[in-house]
Design a protein around this motif. Structure first.
Motif, short mmCIF file in Angstrom:
data_model
loop_
_atom_site.label_atom_id
_atom_site.label_comp_id
_atom_site.label_asym_id
_atom_site.label_seq_id
_atom_site.Cartn_x
_atom_site.Cartn_y
_atom_site.Cartn_z
N ASN A 1 37.46 -0.67 -8.09
CA ASN A 1 36.39 -1.63 -7.81
C ASN A 1 36.57 -2.30 -6.46
N LEU A 2 37.80 -2.64 -6.11
CA LEU A 2 38.05 -3.19 -4.77
C LEU A 2 37.70 -2.17 -3.71
N ALA A 3 38.07 -0.93 -3.94
CA ALA A 3 37.76 0.13 -2.97
C ALA A 3 36.26 0.32 -2.80
N ASP A 4 35.49 0.04 -3.85
CA ASP A 4 34.04 0.25 -3.81
C ASP A 4 33.27 -0.94 -3.23
N MET A 5 33.89 -2.09 -3.10
CA MET A 5 33.19 -3.29 -2.62
C MET A 5 32.71 -3.09 -1.18
N THR A 6 31.42 -3.39 -0.92
CA THR A 6 30.83 -3.17 0.40
C THR A 6 30.40 -4.48 1.06
N VAL A 7 30.05 -4.36 2.32
CA VAL A 7 29.49 -5.50 3.05
C VAL A 7 28.25 -6.04 2.35
N ARG A 8 27.42 -5.14 1.86
CA ARG A 8 26.21 -5.57 1.16
C ARG A 8 26.56 -6.42 -0.07
N LEU B 1 29.02 -8.42 -0.42
CA LEU B 1 29.34 -9.77 0.05
C LEU B 1 28.08 -10.54 0.42
N LEU B 2 27.15 -9.86 1.07
CA LEU B 2 25.92 -10.52 1.53
C LEU B 2 25.08 -11.05 0.38
N ASN B 3 24.98 -10.27 -0.70
CA ASN B 3 24.10 -10.69 -1.80
C ASN B 3 24.87 -11.27 -2.98
N MET B 4 26.15 -11.61 -2.76
CA MET B 4 26.97 -12.29 -3.75
C MET B 4 27.18 -11.47 -5.02
N THR B 5 27.42 -10.18 -4.86
CA THR B 5 27.72 -9.33 -6.01
C THR B 5 29.04 -8.60 -5.79
N SER B 6 30.03 -9.28 -5.24
CA SER B 6 31.30 -8.64 -4.86
C SER B 6 32.10 -8.17 -6.06
N GLY B 7 31.89 -8.79 -7.21
CA GLY B 7 32.71 -8.50 -8.38
C GLY B 7 33.91 -9.42 -8.51
N VAL B 8 34.13 -10.30 -7.53
CA VAL B 8 35.24 -11.25 -7.58
C VAL B 8 34.75 -12.54 -8.23
N THR B 9 35.43 -12.99 -9.25
CA THR B 9 35.09 -14.27 -9.87
C THR B 9 35.47 -15.39 -8.91
N PRO B 10 34.52 -16.29 -8.58
CA PRO B 10 34.81 -17.35 -7.60
C PRO B 10 36.02 -18.20 -7.99
N VAL C 1 38.83 -7.52 -9.47
CA VAL C 1 37.46 -7.19 -9.06
C VAL C 1 36.75 -6.47 -10.20
N LYS C 2 35.62 -7.05 -10.61
CA LYS C 2 34.75 -6.35 -11.56
C LYS C 2 33.90 -5.34 -10.78
N VAL C 3 33.06 -4.61 -11.47
CA VAL C 3 32.26 -3.59 -10.81
C VAL C 3 31.34 -4.26 -9.78
N PRO C 4 31.47 -3.95 -8.50
CA PRO C 4 30.61 -4.57 -7.48
C PRO C 4 29.14 -4.19 -7.70
N GLY C 5 28.27 -5.12 -7.35
CA GLY C 5 26.83 -4.85 -7.40
C GLY C 5 26.18 -5.13 -8.73
#
Length: 509
Positions: A127-134, A136-145, A165-169
């Motif tokens: 999941n960390l490997a799959d996290m993209t810039v997008r 981060l932009l739309n707040m769907t990183s999968g990281v619990t704040p 990291v949960k499943v990004p997006g």
């Protein structure tokens, strides 16, 4: 003391004059009626905002067709004062990302982990490997704040990337640290901080000169918060977005990117009406906003060709303020044809220059003044870092000398039935407790105060840090050798009230 204060106010006047000529009143001014807006609707909005409970309005600007048609800075605030705008900062990060993408420095699909090879955990999850810039932009990183991380560690990038990291997006989680990581990525690909990059690309062409941005312990602009800016500069930036990136005929920000920033990129469920790229969609159809804590808003309303800026200090739901714009102002804007200015316009002119925040109510003096004047009051440990206070009583004026635990010493001025202003050597109280806070923010800071005695044994003081955001309500209750100080910060709830037993170092008369 008198000579020092005279020199200070002279210096402050010269500073304000220089700032005014350099920065504010650069947007074209017009009348509401000339731009098809009835002044009565603007009055209804302004009066309603000023009447909100648990709210101090610091500035309101209304633009139509790129022109300022109304503005108010309730005393003791003024147009030249900068303001910290909390999460409005995120939208500036979004603009910087778009510029980097347009220069082929960055792509939405770039993997976040690829930018920080030396700060990754030993084991990288899929999941960390799959996290993209997008993401981060739309707040769907999968990281619990984790809002406390920035308060307890200095390696924020490593701390963020080390989270599960949960499943990004898949899920929207609003997180200022996602914006911080975007700021770090922009700095990686451009070789400069986001603030410097935006200065070169946007701020210099728009003549936004009076701006700062906090920097992290890692030397990166904080991204999700920390921009320190004047209201008119916020209005300029809002107008740039309304114009799809065009400023005075030049395309500074790609139109396609502005469209993406302002389009729905995440479903926020019951938490709002959707999220774009570092911006919020609004309940009013087609409107979008920059949004910061304690009530900082830049509302962009394309169907009315309007921008509304509000800065304030509030503890009520921001939807209330926005509803006032939707319900008091916008229904009256029905076309582009000029209207005839009448009595309402004259009323608006008078009101804009006379709005004032509430002064403390009570008497000008007390029989206890002689007993407590010029004595040191030693305080118990408190969140403000105040070690001791001294009260000096003049005619219809109180001077409170603050000595902080680090040895910093300064005077706060409080007027009776008027605001008195002074500068301080230290920093204002700040609701954000991040490591390195204020790094990159220049002083001096100005404080305006009002006082009164509601009873002979109680002194009430109100302090507005007018070129920051913070407001303090202080109550001193005198009882022989004992003085109790109660401090409320920013209309704080009971949990935020600071109460301390104040110890005297003198025997009362």
């Amino acid at each position: 003391m008198k000579n020092k204060l005279t020199l200070f106010f002279l210096a402050l006047s010269l500073l304000a004059s220089a700032t005014v000529s350099a920065q504010i009143r650069e947007l074209e001014r017009s009348t509401p009626e000339a731009e098809g807006v009835p002044s009565g609707a603007v009055i209804a909005l302004m009066d309603s905002l000023m009447g909100l409970p648990k709210t101090d309005i610091h500035s309101v600007m209304v633009l139509r067709h790129g022109k300022v048609i109304a503005e108010a800075y309730p005393a003791p605030f003024a147009p030249e004062y900068r303001h910290t705008v909390f999460s409005c900062s995120k939208t500036f990060v979004g603009a910087a990302v778009g510029l980097a993408i347009s220069e082929n420095r960055l792509r939405l699909t770039d993997r976040v982990a690829s930018f920080f090879p030396d700060q990754l955990p030993d084991s990288i999850s899929a999941n960390l490997a799959d996290m993209t810039v997008r993401n981060l932009l739309n707040m769907t990183s999968g990281v619990t704040p984790d809002w406390n991380m920035r308060n307890v560690r200095t390696d924020w990038i490593k701390g963020y990337l080390g989270k599960q990291v949960k499943v990004p997006g898949e899920h929207f989680d609003y997180d200022s640290m996602s914006s911080y990581i975007l700021s770090a990525i922009v700095q990686k690909v451009t070789g400069m901080k986001v603030l410097d990059y935006l200065r070169m690309k946007l701020f210099e062409p728009m003549h936004i000169t009076d701006i700062s941005w906090e920097a992290s312990p890692e030397g990166i602009n904080t991204g999700g918060w920390g921009v320190y800016i004047q209201s008119e500069s916020l209005a300029k930036f809002g107008q740039l977005l309304l114009n799809r990136g065009v400023w005075k005929g030049k395309q500074l920000l790609p139109a396609w990117w502005v469209d993406q920033m302002m389009a729905k990129q995440s479903d926020t469920g019951s938490f709002g009406y959707g999220y774009g790229y570092q911006m919020w969609l609004c309940e009013y159809p087609g409107a979008i906003r920059m949004d910061g804590a304690l009530g900082q808003y830049v509302l962009i309303i394309p169907d009315k060709d309007m921008v509304v800026v509000i800065t304030e200090c509030t503890l009520i739901d921001g939807a209330t303020q926005r509803r006032l714009v939707w319900n008091r102002l916008l229904p009256a804007v029905t076309g582009d044809q000029p209207l005839i200015a009448g009595k309402d316009y004259k009323r608006l002119q008078k009101k804009q220059s006379s709005y004032q925040l509430p002064l403390v109510q009570g008497k000008a003096s007390s029989s206890l003044v002689g007993e407590y004047a010029d004595k040191s009051i030693m305080l118990e440990p408190n969140k403000f870092g105040w070690q001791s206070l001294e009260l000096h009583f003049k005619q219809k004026e109180v001077i409170m000398t603050v000595t902080e635990t680090n040895g910093t010493k300064y005077d706060l001025l409080f007027g009776y039935k008027q605001w008195k202003k002074a500068s301080i050597e230290g920093y204002p109280p700040y609701s954000i407790e991040a490591k390195g806070r204020f790094n990159g923010i220049e002083g001096p800071f100005y404080v305006a105060g009002s006082y009164a005695w509601p009873s002979p044994s109680t002194l009430e003081l109100k302090a507005h840090y007018v070129n920051w955001i913070t407001a303090l309500n202080l109550t001193l209750r005198f009882d022989g050798e004992n003085v109790q100080l109660t401090v409320k910060e920013n209309y704080s709830s009971e949990a935020k009230v600071v109460k301390g037993k104040v110890l005297f170092i003198f025997a009362p008369n």
